[in-house]
Design a protein around this motif. Structure first.
Motif, mmCIF file in Angstrom:
data_model
loop_
_atom_site.group_PDB
_atom_site.id
_atom_site.type_symbol
_atom_site.label_atom_id
_atom_site.label_comp_id
_atom_site.label_asym_id
_atom_site.label_seq_id
_atom_site.Cartn_x
_atom_site.Cartn_y
_atom_site.Cartn_z
ATOM 1 N N VAL A 11 49.687 44.173 38.164
ATOM 2 C CA VAL A 11 49.147 43.752 36.684
ATOM 3 C C VAL A 11 49.413 42.141 36.846
ATOM 4 C CG1 VAL A 11 49.938 43.415 34.282
ATOM 5 C CG2 VAL A 11 50.122 45.891 35.354
ATOM 6 N N GLU A 12 50.255 41.479 37.437
ATOM 7 C CA GLU A 12 50.549 39.968 37.539
ATOM 8 C C GLU A 12 48.908 39.461 37.963
ATOM 9 O OE1 GLU A 12 53.927 36.737 38.750
ATOM 10 O OE2 GLU A 12 53.519 38.525 40.205
ATOM 11 N N ARG A 13 48.703 40.057 39.060
ATOM 12 C CA ARG A 13 47.507 39.387 39.929
ATOM 13 C C ARG A 13 46.081 39.808 39.022
ATOM 14 N NH1 ARG A 13 45.615 38.979 45.400
ATOM 15 N NH2 ARG A 13 43.271 38.371 45.101
ATOM 16 N N LEU A 14 46.160 40.888 38.399
ATOM 17 C CA LEU A 14 45.087 41.306 37.485
ATOM 18 C C LEU A 14 45.055 39.960 36.320
ATOM 19 C CD1 LEU A 14 44.907 44.944 37.517
ATOM 20 C CD2 LEU A 14 43.221 43.500 38.592
ATOM 21 N N ILE A 15 46.017 39.799 35.748
ATOM 22 C CA ILE A 15 46.284 38.722 34.746
ATOM 23 C C ILE A 15 45.952 37.533 35.377
ATOM 24 C CG2 ILE A 15 48.080 37.336 33.220
ATOM 25 C CD1 ILE A 15 47.256 40.099 31.996
ATOM 26 N N GLU A 16 46.203 37.173 36.581
ATOM 27 C CA GLU A 16 46.030 35.850 37.147
ATOM 28 C C GLU A 16 44.340 35.538 37.246
ATOM 29 O OE1 GLU A 16 48.000 35.639 40.710
ATOM 30 O OE2 GLU A 16 49.874 35.352 39.862
ATOM 31 N N MET A 17 43.827 36.869 37.674
ATOM 32 C CA MET A 17 42.310 36.974 37.927
ATOM 33 C C MET A 17 41.633 36.606 36.350
ATOM 34 S SD MET A 17 42.065 40.112 40.638
ATOM 35 C CE MET A 17 40.288 40.393 40.221
ATOM 36 N N ALA A 18 42.133 37.447 35.481
ATOM 37 C CA ALA A 18 41.736 37.167 34.135
ATOM 38 C C ALA A 18 41.663 35.508 33.591
ATOM 39 C CB ALA A 18 42.506 37.982 33.091
ATOM 40 N N ARG A 19 42.891 35.053 33.940
ATOM 41 C CA ARG A 19 43.074 33.650 33.626
ATOM 42 C C ARG A 19 42.070 32.685 34.313
ATOM 43 N NH1 ARG A 19 47.972 32.821 35.446
ATOM 44 N NH2 ARG A 19 49.047 33.362 33.325
#
Length: 189
Positions: free
Chosen positions: A82-90
């Motif tokens: 989830v953290e990696r996906l949020i970083e990608m979205a950012r």
């Protein structure tokens, strides 16, 4: 353990995992997925997708199809996916992210909140479709800057290299290197 982008030759593995988790992904694209890899064994332990919906009203970002294989649960892998996906979205400029899930409680620990009446139409359609398979599915939302991993889940993965040590080979794409000819082959006899 590290999280990296999925590779083309992992498409079949991803499709098998989606079926095993009873996930529906009508617009499947392996390049939208990340995969968690155990660095000691090279085993794939989990996965998740960042999906961007483009509509006349603008773009909406959704985390979807997040799963951790049973033997690897309870080790913080899902949190790091989830953290990696949020970083990608950012990195793609999104200020907020949605997630449609049969397990919203899991996402609440990161700051996600339930969305009741303000779901964009494209996501409302996705939620209705998801509820045919997961009747308790709910819509959640988070402002990217408010995301955080709880300390109890914050276990560092080894930084590692994005590469999992597996080279792509012609066989991974259905090419027999013994009989294939290549555009730029030069006879060196």
């Amino acid at each position: 353990m590290h999280i990296r982008d999925a590779k083309n030759h992992e498409e079949v593995w991803l499709l098998d995992q989606l079926a095993a988790f009873n996930f529906e992904d009508p617009a499947f694209r392996s390049r939208d997925y990340v995969i968690a890899i155990d660095e000691r064994t090279g085993e794939k332990t989990g996965f998740g997708r960042l999906r961007v919906h483009r509509t006349a009203d603008g773009e909406r970002c959704e985390l979807t199809c997040i799963g951790v294989r049973k033997a690897w649960r309870g080790q913080g892998i899902g949190a790091h996916i989830v953290e990696r996906l949020i970083e990608m979205a950012r990195d793609q400029g999104f200020e907020s992210v949605y997630a449609l899930t049969p397990a919203p409680e899991y996402l609440f620990q990161f700051g996600f909140e339930t969305v009741d009446n303000t779901l964009p139409p494209i996501l409302e359609e996705r939620l209705e479709s998801m509820r045919t398979r997961h009747p308790d599915a709910a819509a959640t939302h988070i402002v990217v800057e408010e995301f955080s991993v709880p300390p109890r889940l914050k276990r560092r993965f080894e930084d590692g290299n994005e590469d999992d040590g597996v080279d792509e080979r012609p066989e991974d794409f259905g090419v027999d290197p013994e009989t294939a000819t290549y555009k730029y082959d030069v006879d060196r006899t």
